[in-house]
Design an enzyme around this catalytic site. Sequence first.
Site, PDB file in Angstrom:
ATOM      1  NE  ARG A   1      -9.786  10.878   9.493  1.00  0.00           N
ATOM      2  CZ  ARG A   1      -8.892  10.366   8.715  1.00  0.00           C
ATOM      3  NH1 ARG A   1      -9.468   8.980   8.357  1.00  0.00           N
ATOM      4  NH2 ARG A   1      -7.618  10.615   8.735  1.00  0.00           N
TER       5      ARG A   1
ATOM      6  CE  LYS B   1      -9.145   2.999   3.335  1.00  0.00           C
ATOM      7  NZ  LYS B   1      -9.101   4.225   2.934  1.00  0.00           N
TER       8      LYS B   1
ATOM      9  CG  ASP C   1     -12.007   4.177   5.823  1.00  0.00           C
ATOM     10  OD1 ASP C   1     -11.385   5.165   6.654  1.00  0.00           O
ATOM     11  OD2 ASP C   1     -11.425   4.418   4.776  1.00  0.00           O
TER      12      ASP C   1
ATOM     13  CB  SER D   1      -8.684   5.554   7.433  1.00  0.00           C
ATOM     14  OG  SER D   1      -8.776   5.877   6.061  1.00  0.00           O
TER      15      SER D   1
ATOM     16  CG  HIS E   1      -1.771   1.207   1.248  1.00  0.00           C
ATOM     17  ND1 HIS E   1      -2.743   1.340   0.622  1.00  0.00           N
ATOM     18  CD2 HIS E   1      -1.538   2.317   1.953  1.00  0.00           C
ATOM     19  CE1 HIS E   1      -3.340   2.582   1.091  1.00  0.00           C
ATOM     20  NE2 HIS E   1      -2.698   3.373   1.617  1.00  0.00           N
TER      21      HIS E   1
HETATM   22  N1  URA Z   1      -5.710   7.599   3.201  1.00  0.00           N
HETATM   23  C1  URA Z   1      -6.714   6.748   3.544  1.00  0.00           C
HETATM   24  O1  URA Z   1      -7.223   5.885   3.213  1.00  0.00           O
HETATM   25  N2  URA Z   1      -7.375   7.298   4.785  1.00  0.00           N
HETATM   26  C2  URA Z   1      -6.896   8.335   5.744  1.00  0.00           C
HETATM   27  O2  URA Z   1      -7.183   8.647   6.445  1.00  0.00           O
HETATM   28  C3  URA Z   1      -5.760   9.177   4.755  1.00  0.00           C
HETATM   29  C4  URA Z   1      -5.093   8.690   3.640  1.00  0.00           C
END
Ligand code: URA
Length: 432
Positions: free
Chosen positions: A167, A186, A160, A182, A81
């Site tokens: 957010r 995932k 999320d 977050s 990621h």
């Molecule tokens: N990328 C994400 O998936 N979540 C965040 O909070 C910040 C960057």
Amino acid sequence: MIVKLLLDRKREGQALAAEDIRALVAAYTKGDVPDYQMAAFAMAVCCRGMDDAETLALTEAMRDSGTCLDWTGFPPSADKHSTGGVGDKLSLIIQPLAAACGLAVPSLTGRGLGLTGGTADKMESIPGYVAGLSLAAYHRVVADCGCTLTVQTGEIAPADKKLYALRDVTGTVPSIPLIVASILSKKLAEGAQTLVFDVKCGAGAFMKTRADAQALAAALVKGARGAGRKSCALVTQMDEPLGFAVGNANEVREAIDVLRGRSTARDVIDLSVEFAARMVSLAKDMDLAAARDLCRTNLENGSAYARFARMVELHGGDLAAFREKLLSPVEAQMVTAPTEGHVASVDANGIAQAAFELGAGRAKSDDTIDALAGVDLCVTRGSAVAAGAPLARLSTTTRPEKLAVAAELVRAAITVSPTPPTVRPLILEEVL
Ligand code: URA
């Protein structure tokens, strides 16, 4: 659970119990906690932080808000990621390369909101490529070719999706525990047992300073391990774009060139090998040097390209049509060097802004991306240039009126100076 009491406790800097965090997330996902209370919670976390146990509880609660995938019966699973950067096409190379080395790489990826497209947007510049697959089709693709670049569905970590949107409009994005929960919720729901993180640092990255990037990298690795995954992170430079292409279709072309051994983008090639090697080493318990050799071999012998081509075919994409598409007429402009010298810096943010002006990104989630828009750099940091030599080619099919402003941005982003710059490492540090 009384939400107001949890808010009082977090406001006063106390740690919340895991069962309270789980109850809060479950109730918010169901719609039983209103946005104003969840926004207050996010702001309290921003100001007061969370300890490791709270961060893990939040991560796991968000993971469990939707479907969790299981790759039992598949080869060792792994994913990489990236926190995102300019010209970051590494997933297009690393995922098939790791698959060619014997891993299952079930990558769920995103569409971009901001200066340039996300990985799914880049892949969708290939005619016919469908990034949004059903879960059954997604499993079939991984079973067949070992990897996929599938766009994340609403079934994965829906808490999320809801919390991130909140957010975004309440000034609560920059909080390490919230970012970790977050990203990790995932990735954990996706099910890969090894998670390698690329935390980008610099002008073109989400994390601008080394200290922030380090802290995020350490927190991601700690969180992934806390949730039972093998993990490591590299903090990598993002002051300069990665490779020469910034956009969508041109980035896919550059990734294909790397996979076919036809690219001179050393940074892209070297980082791809370094990330894939860490995935292989962790997932297969293999010595890192041996994993690196395996990756280099599978990049050079065409195995990684074969995986990529098969993945594209399974997603409905047509690489012959993509090659044709690259020959389509575009409106273009060259930017040239003002003087003789050496390229001292290429500001990633300025190049990304130029690509955005040309139509390569989206400001709103329903904007359409111009797949052929973007910037193709002819130089990199350290290149020697003659006065008038090409620095970059700008292309667009939808916004020719923006070529002049984009050219100005690119001119300002590339500094030419009489002396060559010092060499800077691509990998700033490794977090194990
Ligand atoms: N990328 C994400 O998936 N979540 C965040 O909070 C910040 C960057």
